[in-house]
Enzyme design. Structure first.
Site, mmCIF file in Angstrom:
data_model
loop_
_atom_site.group_PDB
_atom_site.id
_atom_site.type_symbol
_atom_site.label_atom_id
_atom_site.label_comp_id
_atom_site.label_asym_id
_atom_site.label_seq_id
_atom_site.Cartn_x
_atom_site.Cartn_y
_atom_site.Cartn_z
ATOM 1 N N HIS A 113 0.885 -1.236 -0.028
ATOM 2 C CA HIS A 113 0.073 0.176 0.136
ATOM 3 C C HIS A 113 0.935 1.221 -0.061
ATOM 4 O O HIS A 113 2.143 1.205 0.634
ATOM 5 C CB HIS A 113 -0.943 -0.032 1.221
ATOM 6 C CG HIS A 113 -2.064 -1.059 1.050
ATOM 7 N ND1 HIS A 113 -3.417 -0.396 1.056
ATOM 8 C CD2 HIS A 113 -2.247 -2.181 0.569
ATOM 9 C CE1 HIS A 113 -4.216 -1.488 0.909
ATOM 10 N NE2 HIS A 113 -3.432 -2.687 0.609
ATOM 11 N N GLU A 114 0.247 2.449 -0.655
ATOM 12 C CA GLU A 114 1.140 3.642 -0.747
ATOM 13 C C GLU A 114 2.657 3.134 -1.681
ATOM 14 O O GLU A 114 3.595 3.490 -1.433
ATOM 15 C CB GLU A 114 1.348 4.273 0.437
ATOM 16 C CG GLU A 114 0.248 4.886 1.470
ATOM 17 C CD GLU A 114 -0.353 3.667 2.233
ATOM 18 O OE1 GLU A 114 -1.465 3.767 2.378
ATOM 19 O OE2 GLU A 114 0.630 2.934 2.822
ATOM 20 N N GLU A 119 -11.174 3.107 2.024
ATOM 21 C CA GLU A 119 -10.949 4.071 3.131
ATOM 22 C C GLU A 119 -11.310 5.564 3.132
ATOM 23 O O GLU A 119 -11.970 5.892 3.856
ATOM 24 C CB GLU A 119 -9.498 3.956 3.678
ATOM 25 C CG GLU A 119 -8.617 4.739 2.783
ATOM 26 C CD GLU A 119 -7.747 3.675 1.929
ATOM 27 O OE1 GLU A 119 -6.483 4.236 1.468
ATOM 28 O OE2 GLU A 119 -8.525 2.930 1.545
#
Length: 686
Positions: A468-469, A493
């Protein structure tokens, strides 16, 4: 990955293999041309009046990419932009089929023509050499620079890459801004091509004549990510993500850059059913990866995202031993393969954002017993999915990486979700001396190196990575198939943090943009349709099911609280049965940014699944079931938007169920609500 068929050996040299380099003054070719296997794409490579290398592309006799320059600007010498001539070329072709260990489809066809064009600068530029390899498929083109070993140029310090794309006609672009603090986590813009500024890739374009393009890159290794910057009109130029060290890329020769890619199609489906970037990556380097099984999982996550629980220790701590065992029990009862736990390790207390130096990836907090939890999970035939949030402090993570992966393997954890929550310039990397660090951009060369280091280290211990990211996906899952998924876009999210925060057209746009790069851990399955403070999602209940077919990942989450999942038994039944691995995938209806309906065949049975997502416009579709096997009758179990459903009101919860028999060639009427979707299981009878 297993090679199944070779009609023409890959990279077999044809026409002018091994062309010798002539001396200046000798006659050299003024242009090189090549075509795709079916002849629809014609490439021309030449030099302009200033001796700048250029390329152009036509499709079906019509100009698609006008004359576009190639080259580099350097930080420590004369640029590699002017003074070139073509000194030779080599051609090759291939027609092969290879097998994915997991994916949207089991078998991938690779049929292309290849041409390597050799350039040399004149004596004023020390006779430096630069080769450009083009690979033409019927549905796209990829090209990369290949810098050979040569006298007088040992190391290239690249200020920027001078790669142009002159789009020949107008149209609409779907894009997010590049080089921004929040990485790719933005709402997509839909603008005229001339209104694009600097875009992240993939960027998708629908031209005025209906041609669809998607510009991206493949095999991003030890290099800085490419952004797509408009220079003027519809002329775009690459610009590489920056580095703290000045040059955006530093590489010793010889080396190859990543591929610059363009998917090309007559329709939206032609963009989606396209394996261009995968085919431009190297084959599997890891060998047998059968230790990873595509799966669905639940997790201690949505409660933190909504603010009900905390990552930090305290009265509201989410990642407790007791709660994790509760989630393991739910997973075991309903057939989920894993349980994700965030906030299990030390380092979350206080303001962890930007303080990644405090994280431990081997030490658990006082109310989480890692050994006991993993042993409990093993008894239930469930695995714990690890979570490594780095806060962008890769120096701290790399120092612990080997020990962490070794520990996870010892506890039977073969999947880890990593995270890099930090500002764009907030990646803290080792500086080369013990204890020293420096700040790096999130997808510059140093961070690209880091992600591959994580994946390679994890592979040693049979651990798969869901980043993630991340640095964007460029098809490296073919080479490193333990790189199972990434986030790399605005995910679920955001729906917890504001009413209709993602908007109803967000997911139908992701299908034709971000999803062209590879699997995404979007975390669907919010059956409550509520974020923090009861804010509504821009989704119907049926759309939450359709996401499992529209947004592909081999590791799919049912992201809601387990209590909410249990409160929707009919919807949970679909989530439990829908596969996370496919034999075939086809977009059977859809338009960029509007809607997307897929037909996907289970890799492990004869079942088909049909469904997807819609934007804010209600639609009446008639689907043709031409993909089914002939001579079979299938029972269609349908989850669809109920009468009057809309994301705008409480009617978002309306869902209808239907069962009918169908066969190959039947038509299937389907109404999609505003912000709606659908999910259908097609099970063959005996």
């Amino acid at each position: 990955m297993r090679l199944l068929k070779t009609i023409v050996p890959a990279f077999a040299l044809a026409l002018a293999a091994g062309t010798p380099v002539p001396a200046f003054g000798e006659e050299t070719p003024s242009a090189v041309t090549a075509t795709s296997p079916d002849g629809s794409l014609v490439l021309t490579v030449t030099t302009d009046s200033s001796k700048r290398p250029t390329w152009s592309l036509t499709r079906k006799g019509k100009l698609l990419i006008g004359a576009s320059k190639l080259g580099f600007t350097l930080t420590d010498g004369l640029n590699m932009v002017r003074g070139f001539r073509i000194v030779g070329s080599e051609t090759a072709s291939a027609d092969t089929t290879w097998e994915q260990p997991w994916g949207e489809r089991r078998f991938v066809k690779d049929k292309h023509n290849d041409v390597l064009v050799r350039f040399e600068q004149n004596a004023d530029y020390a006779g430096r050499r630069m080769n450009v390899r083009f690979r033409l498929f019927d549905n796209g083109v990829g090209f990369r620079y290949e810098l050979p070993e040569q006298p007088g140029l040992k190391t290239m310090k690249i200020a920027d890459e001078w790669t142009e794309f002159d789009v020949a006609q107008g149209g609409t672009a779907f894009w997010v801004a590049g080089l921004e603090w929040n990485r790719e986590e933005q709402i997509y813009q839909r603008t005229p091509i001339e209104a694009v500024a600097t875009a992240q890739t993939p960027i998708t374009m629908r031209l005025d004549d209906g041609t669809h393009l998607a510009v991206h890159e493949a095999a991003l290794v030890d290099y800085s990510a490419m952004n797509f910057k408009r220079a003027e009109g519809r002329l775009f130029r690459s610009t590489l993500s920056p580095s703290s060290q000045g040059p955006r890329v530093v590489r010793d020769l010889p080396f190859n850059t990543p591929w610059r890619t363009i998917r090309i199609a007559d329709s939206a489906a032609g963009l989606v059913e396209n394996d261009l970037e995968l085919n431009l990556n190297e084959p599997n380097k890891l060998g047998d990866v059968s230790w990873f099984k595509p799966m669905k999982y639940v997790g201690i996550w949505w409660g933190m995202i909504r603010g009900d629980w905390s990552w930090a220790e305290g009265a509201n701590h989410g990642a407790t031993t007791a709660r994790t065992k509760q989630y393991i029990d739910f997973a075991a009862k309903h057939g989920f393969g894993g349980v994700l736990v965030e906030g299990w390790d030390k380092g979350w207390n206080g303001d962890w954002f930007g303080h990644g130096q405090d994280f431990s990836f081997t030490e658990a907090v006082h109310d989480f017993d890692l050994k006991a939890v993993t042993a409990y999970a093993a008894k239930k035939n469930v695995q714990l999915i690890g979570h490594n949030e780095t806060g962008g402090h890769i120096a701290n993570y790399e120092a612990q990486l080997e020990d962490a992966m070794k520990l996870y393997q010892s506890f039977g954890m073969n999947a880890v979700k990593t995270g890099y929550v930090a500002d764009a310039g907030g990646i803290i990397a080792p500086a080369g001396k013990p204890g020293e660090t420096r700040m790096e951009f999130h997808d510059g060369q140093r961070q690209v190196q880091h992600h591959l280091k994580v994946v390679e280290t994890a592979a040693k211990y049979k651990v798969a990575i869901n980043a993630h990211e991340p640095v964007k996906d460029t098809g490296l899952r073919r080479t490193y198939p333990n790189w199972i998924a990434r986030e790399g876009a605005r995910g679920m999210e955001y729906n917890a943090w504001g009413e209709f925060a993602n908007g109803p057209d967000h997911e139908p746009t992701l299908v034709y943009t971000r999803m062209l790069s590879g699997p995404m851990d979007y975390t669907p399955g919010i059956l409550s349709l509520e974020g923090a403070g009861h804010v509504p999602l821009a989704s119907t209940l049926a759309k939450q099911l359709g996401l499992y077919l529209a947004i592909y990942s081999p590791i799919q989450m049912a992201a809601d609280f387990v209590e909410s999942l249990a409160a929707h038994p009919k919807e949970l039944a679909f989530i439990k049965m829908v596969p996370a691995d496919w034999a075939e995938s086809h977009l059977i209806a859809g338009e960029v940014g509007d809607y997307a309906i897929f037909a996907r065949k289970d890799r492990n049975s004869d079942d088909w699944y049909v469904g997807g997502v819609n934007d804010a416009t209600a639609r009446d579709l008639v689907l043709t079931l031409g993909f089914l096997d002939p001579g079979k009758t299938y029972t269609a179990s349908v989850w669809k938007d109920g009468e009057g459903a809309t994301y705008r009101t409480e009617a978002r919860h309306r869902i209808a169920y239907e069962t009918r028999d169908v066969k190959k060639g039947d038509t299937f009427p389907l109404w999609l609500a505003p912000g709606g979707g659908a999910a259908i299981r097609l099970h063959p009878g005996k």
